[in-house]
Design a protein around this motif. Structure first.
Motif, short mmCIF file in Angstrom:
data_model
loop_
_atom_site.label_atom_id
_atom_site.label_comp_id
_atom_site.label_asym_id
_atom_site.label_seq_id
_atom_site.Cartn_x
_atom_site.Cartn_y
_atom_site.Cartn_z
N GLU A 157 1.01 -1.25 -0.15
CA GLU A 157 0.18 0.00 -0.38
C GLU A 157 1.16 0.98 -0.06
N GLY A 158 1.99 0.87 0.52
CA GLY A 158 2.61 1.82 0.76
C GLY A 158 3.68 2.23 -0.16
N LEU A 159 3.95 1.62 -1.37
CA LEU A 159 4.98 1.63 -2.29
C LEU A 159 3.09 2.08 -3.40
N TRP A 160 1.86 1.93 -3.76
CA TRP A 160 1.24 2.50 -4.68
C TRP A 160 0.86 3.99 -4.31
N ALA A 161 0.66 3.80 -2.76
CA ALA A 161 0.92 5.61 -2.09
C ALA A 161 1.53 6.64 -2.91
N ARG A 162 2.75 6.09 -2.63
CA ARG A 162 3.16 7.15 -3.20
C ARG A 162 4.92 6.71 -4.57
N GLY A 163 4.04 5.72 -5.67
CA GLY A 163 4.88 5.47 -5.96
C GLY A 163 4.85 5.93 -7.77
#
Length: 244
Positions: A157-163
């Motif tokens: 989720e963190g990867l896609w939140a700020r990708g």
């Protein structure tokens, strides 16, 4: 499903009482008042205790607490405060002759765009696991049920939140490997995502666990939300230094 502690008057709670209810949810987010102030959730411990008492007086039998780990400036003392708060609420209920029935849910903090903590690091997968299972061990007691979001889910989720746009290839590769409907726990396959990341050559830590520089370009800088980046920087620095 949840209310901010301290915001419920007896009138509102009586209205809520008229509808079907399973559990009363309170989301302090952090165990200590210091850390709640950092994230601008200024709920006092007394407000939490008062809300719990009011909920039980109005007929609720189950209290659910939601906390996050990995919040900016978090220390071990802040996490210990989660355990201490739950223990004291449990003891308070017992002293009032009530049966403690408490659910504690833990989630890993995931920094998002367009907020003061958009530059903050996220806990690594191993850090999240260590903290969650340490809390689980400490809160293993009658009347307390411990739940948590899988750290593997949180890190993605963190990867896609700020990708950024470089993740588009990863998305296609993951889809072709069978990653679909990953929000459903029975469909999430961590090993497939790891394989897709390796094939795409993505460094997940670049997007998740590092502290971003205040002057580096962010993938969402071109989007105007009506709030200046300077304001977010000011709020971010105030939070880290404990300024008001």
């Amino acid at each position: 499903p949840s209310f901010r502690a301290g915001s419920l008057s007896p009138e509102i709670m009586n209205l809520v009482k008229q509808v079907r209810k399973t559990g009363f949810t309170i989301a302090p987010e952090a165990g200590s008042e210091r850390l709640r102030a950092v994230i601008n959730k200024n709920i006092s411990e007394q407000e939490i205790f008062d809300t719990v008492s009011s909920a039980f007086e109005l007929g609720w039998k189950l209290i659910k607490f939601y906390f996050m780990i990995g919040l900016p400036t978090e220390t071990k003392e802040d996490r210990d405060a989660i355990v201490d708060l739950v223990k004291r609420i449990r003891q308070k209920l017992k002293s009032e002759g009530r049966k403690p029935n408490i659910n504690v849910s833990i989630g890993t903090f995931i920094p998002k765009p367009h907020v003061p903590f958009q530059w903050s690091p996220q806990l690594s997968l191993e850090e999240s696991k260590d903290i969650i299972f340490d809390l689980k061990r400490q809160l293993k007691m009658p009347g307390v049920e411990f739940k948590w979001q899988k750290p593997e889910v949180s890190i993605f989720e963190g990867l896609w939140a700020r990708g950024d746009r470089r993740l588009s290839r990863l998305l296609e590769i993951a889809y072709r490997k069978g990653c679909c409907f990953d929000g459903w726990s029975d469909r999430f396959n961590y090993s497939l995502w790891v394989a897709a990341i390796q094939e795409a050559g993505i460094d997940i830590n670049y997007y998740t666990t590092r502290t971003r520089l205040l002057d580096e370009p962010l993938p969402w800088d071109h989007i105007d939300t009506g709030i200046s980046k300077a304001f977010f920087i000011s709020e971010y620095e105030n939070a880290l230094t404990g300024s008001s």
